[in-house]
Design a protein around this motif. Structure first.
Motif, PDB file in Angstrom:
ATOM      1  N   PRO A 132       8.390  11.406  -8.798  1.00 45.41           N
ATOM      2  CA  PRO A 132       7.831  11.693  -7.474  1.00 45.41           C
ATOM      3  C   PRO A 132       7.545  10.451  -6.642  1.00 45.41           C
ATOM      4  CG  PRO A 132       6.757  13.032  -9.139  1.00 45.41           C
ATOM      5  CD  PRO A 132       7.643  12.053  -9.864  1.00 45.41           C
ATOM      6  N   ALA A 133       7.071   9.384  -7.273  1.00 46.27           N
ATOM      7  CA  ALA A 133       6.795   8.159  -6.522  1.00 46.27           C
ATOM      8  C   ALA A 133       8.075   7.613  -5.907  1.00 46.27           C
ATOM      9  CB  ALA A 133       6.150   7.115  -7.419  1.00 46.27           C
ATOM     10  N   SER A 134       9.164   7.648  -6.654  1.00 46.25           N
ATOM     11  CA  SER A 134      10.447   7.184  -6.133  1.00 46.25           C
ATOM     12  C   SER A 134      10.936   8.088  -5.018  1.00 46.25           C
ATOM     13  CB  SER A 134      11.491   7.129  -7.241  1.00 46.25           C
ATOM     14  OG  SER A 134      11.167   6.125  -8.166  1.00 46.25           O
ATOM     15  N   ALA A 135      10.688   9.385  -5.135  1.00 43.38           N
ATOM     16  CA  ALA A 135      11.090  10.321  -4.086  1.00 43.38           C
ATOM     17  C   ALA A 135      10.338  10.007  -2.795  1.00 43.38           C
ATOM     18  CB  ALA A 135      10.842  11.754  -4.529  1.00 43.38           C
ATOM     19  N   SER A 136       9.041   9.753  -2.892  1.00 46.14           N
ATOM     20  CA  SER A 136       8.258   9.387  -1.704  1.00 46.14           C
ATOM     21  C   SER A 136       8.756   8.078  -1.112  1.00 46.14           C
ATOM     22  CB  SER A 136       6.776   9.243  -2.061  1.00 46.14           C
ATOM     23  OG  SER A 136       6.217  10.485  -2.349  1.00 46.14           O
ATOM     24  N   ILE A 144      -2.654  11.559  12.078  1.00 46.83           N
ATOM     25  CA  ILE A 144      -2.440  10.985  10.748  1.00 46.83           C
ATOM     26  C   ILE A 144      -1.147  10.175  10.802  1.00 46.83           C
ATOM     27  CG2 ILE A 144      -1.991  11.530   8.316  1.00 46.83           C
ATOM     28  CD1 ILE A 144      -3.588  14.113   8.738  1.00 46.83           C
ATOM     29  N   SER A 145      -1.106   9.049  10.110  1.00 47.46           N
ATOM     30  CA  SER A 145       0.098   8.210  10.111  1.00 47.46           C
ATOM     31  C   SER A 145       1.204   8.845   9.273  1.00 47.46           C
ATOM     32  CB  SER A 145      -0.221   6.820   9.551  1.00 47.46           C
ATOM     33  OG  SER A 145      -0.452   6.899   8.160  1.00 47.46           O
ATOM     34  N   ALA A 146       2.424   8.407   9.534  1.00 48.01           N
ATOM     35  CA  ALA A 146       3.571   8.889   8.758  1.00 48.01           C
ATOM     36  C   ALA A 146       3.389   8.550   7.279  1.00 48.01           C
ATOM     37  CB  ALA A 146       4.860   8.277   9.296  1.00 48.01           C
ATOM     38  N   ALA A 147       2.852   7.370   6.986  1.00 51.06           N
ATOM     39  CA  ALA A 147       2.653   6.957   5.592  1.00 51.06           C
ATOM     40  C   ALA A 147       1.724   7.930   4.866  1.00 51.06           C
ATOM     41  CB  ALA A 147       2.085   5.543   5.533  1.00 51.06           C
ATOM     42  N   GLU A 148       0.627   8.294   5.513  1.00 50.76           N
ATOM     43  CA  GLU A 148      -0.318   9.219   4.884  1.00 50.76           C
ATOM     44  C   GLU A 148       0.324  10.597   4.701  1.00 50.76           C
ATOM     45  OE1 GLU A 148      -3.364  10.774   2.892  1.00 50.76           O
ATOM     46  OE2 GLU A 148      -3.074   8.662   3.346  1.00 50.76           O
ATOM     47  N   LEU A 149       1.092  11.034   5.680  1.00 50.61           N
ATOM     48  CA  LEU A 149       1.764  12.331   5.565  1.00 50.61           C
ATOM     49  C   LEU A 149       2.746  12.335   4.397  1.00 50.61           C
ATOM     50  CD1 LEU A 149       2.270  12.935   9.361  1.00 50.61           C
ATOM     51  CD2 LEU A 149       0.865  14.349   7.842  1.00 50.61           C
ATOM     52  N   VAL A 150       3.480  11.250   4.215  1.00 46.28           N
ATOM     53  CA  VAL A 150       4.417  11.158   3.086  1.00 46.28           C
ATOM     54  C   VAL A 150       3.642  11.167   1.778  1.00 46.28           C
ATOM     55  CG1 VAL A 150       6.099   9.659   1.924  1.00 46.28           C
ATOM     56  CG2 VAL A 150       6.267  10.062   4.394  1.00 46.28           C
ATOM     57  N   ARG A 151       2.526  10.456   1.718  1.00 51.75           N
ATOM     58  CA  ARG A 151       1.698  10.474   0.498  1.00 51.75           C
ATOM     59  C   ARG A 151       1.201  11.884   0.195  1.00 51.75           C
ATOM     60  NH1 ARG A 151       0.262   5.170   2.268  1.00 51.75           N
ATOM     61  NH2 ARG A 151      -1.467   5.871   3.560  1.00 51.75           N
ATOM     62  N   GLN A 152       1.003  12.687   1.238  1.00 46.91           N
ATOM     63  CA  GLN A 152       0.564  14.073   1.069  1.00 46.91           C
ATOM     64  C   GLN A 152       1.718  15.009   0.728  1.00 46.91           C
ATOM     65  OE1 GLN A 152      -1.412  15.231   4.704  1.00 46.91           O
ATOM     66  NE2 GLN A 152      -3.052  13.747   4.441  1.00 46.91           N
ATOM     67  N   ARG A 196       0.823  -1.220   0.000  1.00 51.94           N
ATOM     68  CA  ARG A 196       0.000   0.000   0.000  1.00 51.94           C
ATOM     69  C   ARG A 196       0.848   1.257   0.000  1.00 51.94           C
ATOM     70  NH1 ARG A 196      -2.756  -2.784   3.909  1.00 51.94           N
ATOM     71  NH2 ARG A 196      -1.919  -1.463   5.542  1.00 51.94           N
ATOM     72  N   THR A 197       1.972   1.245   0.698  1.00 51.98           N
ATOM     73  CA  THR A 197       2.790   2.445   0.809  1.00 51.98           C
ATOM     74  C   THR A 197       3.801   2.574  -0.315  1.00 51.98           C
ATOM     75  OG1 THR A 197       4.439   1.331   2.182  1.00 51.98           O
ATOM     76  CG2 THR A 197       2.630   2.451   3.322  1.00 51.98           C
ATOM     77  N   GLY A 198       4.040   1.496  -1.031  1.00 54.04           N
ATOM     78  CA  GLY A 198       5.045   1.546  -2.085  1.00 54.04           C
ATOM     79  C   GLY A 198       6.457   1.408  -1.547  1.00 54.04           C
ATOM     80  N   VAL A 199       6.611   1.100  -0.270  1.00 54.90           N
ATOM     81  CA  VAL A 199       7.940   0.927   0.317  1.00 54.90           C
ATOM     82  C   VAL A 199       8.506  -0.396  -0.149  1.00 54.90           C
ATOM     83  CG1 VAL A 199       9.232   0.640   2.463  1.00 54.90           C
ATOM     84  CG2 VAL A 199       7.381   2.302   2.326  1.00 54.90           C
ATOM     85  N   ARG A 200       9.716  -0.344  -0.673  1.00 52.56           N
ATOM     86  CA  ARG A 200      10.355  -1.563  -1.142  1.00 52.56           C
ATOM     87  C   ARG A 200      11.096  -2.240  -0.001  1.00 52.56           C
ATOM     88  NH1 ARG A 200      13.954   0.594  -5.823  1.00 52.56           N
ATOM     89  NH2 ARG A 200      14.439   2.009  -4.146  1.00 52.56           N
ATOM     90  N   ARG A 230       4.376  15.479   2.757  1.00 51.67           N
ATOM     91  CA  ARG A 230       4.832  16.099   4.000  1.00 51.67           C
ATOM     92  C   ARG A 230       5.910  15.274   4.702  1.00 51.67           C
ATOM     93  NH1 ARG A 230      -0.593  17.270   7.135  1.00 51.67           N
ATOM     94  NH2 ARG A 230       0.824  18.392   8.525  1.00 51.67           N
ATOM     95  N   GLY A 231       6.715  14.585   3.913  1.00 50.23           N
ATOM     96  CA  GLY A 231       7.769  13.743   4.474  1.00 50.23           C
ATOM     97  C   GLY A 231       8.788  14.514   5.282  1.00 50.23           C
ATOM     98  N   ALA A 232       9.125  15.727   4.856  1.00 49.51           N
ATOM     99  CA  ALA A 232      10.100  16.541   5.594  1.00 49.51           C
ATOM    100  C   ALA A 232       9.577  16.852   6.994  1.00 49.51           C
ATOM    101  CB  ALA A 232      10.396  17.825   4.836  1.00 49.51           C
ATOM    102  N   ALA A 233       8.277  17.077   7.119  1.00 46.94           N
ATOM    103  CA  ALA A 233       7.691  17.351   8.430  1.00 46.94           C
ATOM    104  C   ALA A 233       7.780  16.115   9.330  1.00 46.94           C
ATOM    105  CB  ALA A 233       6.243  17.797   8.274  1.00 46.94           C
ATOM    106  N   VAL A 234       7.580  14.945   8.751  1.00 41.62           N
ATOM    107  CA  VAL A 234       7.690  13.706   9.532  1.00 41.62           C
ATOM    108  C   VAL A 234       9.131  13.519   9.992  1.00 41.62           C
ATOM    109  CG1 VAL A 234       7.425  11.186   9.516  1.00 41.62           C
ATOM    110  CG2 VAL A 234       5.737  12.635   8.355  1.00 41.62           C
ATOM    111  N   LYS A 235      10.086  13.765   9.108  1.00 45.53           N
ATOM    112  CA  LYS A 235      11.497  13.627   9.490  1.00 45.53           C
ATOM    113  C   LYS A 235      11.852  14.613  10.606  1.00 45.53           C
ATOM    114  CE  LYS A 235      13.260  13.771   5.280  1.00 45.53           C
ATOM    115  NZ  LYS A 235      14.217  13.653   4.161  1.00 45.53           N
TER     116      LYS A 235
END
Length: 113
Positions: free
Chosen positions: A46-50, A86-94, A27-31, A96-101
């Motif tokens: 962008p998908a690879s960046a996320s 909101i979960s970290a996964a959802e934030l990254v999809r939005q 679901r998250t696309g995490v390899r 907002r990964g920098a905010a999670v980090k």
């Protein structure tokens, strides 16, 4: 609800946990770590960046939660109080990964969630 430690789970519970985590990864696309090592995939879209952000977040919290599988589960399901639960996964999809980090860094330095 408290989770049963992996070493206390029955065989069927372990299989269910692995299936849950595998679905969360899809679901998250995490390899997986093995897939991340493949040279044929680049971070040019962008998908690879996320995906890269997700992998970095999971790696940062892995030591806190005890295993890669638990880190992926945390990433996908843990509601973060600072972000309206909101979960970290959802934030990254939005995007907002920098905010999670930054959030994880703040927690690592002894800040509040």
């Amino acid at each position: 609800m408290a989770r049963t430690p992996l070493n206390e789970m029955t065989r069927d519970e372990l299989i269910a946990e692995v299936e849950f985590l595998r679905a969360a990864l899809e679901r998250t696309g995490v390899r997986t770590r093995e897939a991340q090592k493949r040279p044929d995939e680049t971070n040019e879209n962008p998908a690879s960046a996320s995906e890269a952000v997700a992998a970095e977040i999971i790696e940062r919290i892995e030591a806190w939660v005890g295993s890669h599988a638990q880190a992926v589960s945390w990433y996908e399901t843990q509601p973060l109080p600072s972000f309206d639960n909101i979960s970290a996964a959802e934030l990254v999809r939005q995007g907002r990964g920098a905010a999670v980090k930054a959030y994880i860094k703040r927690i690592a330095e002894g800040g509040y969630s």
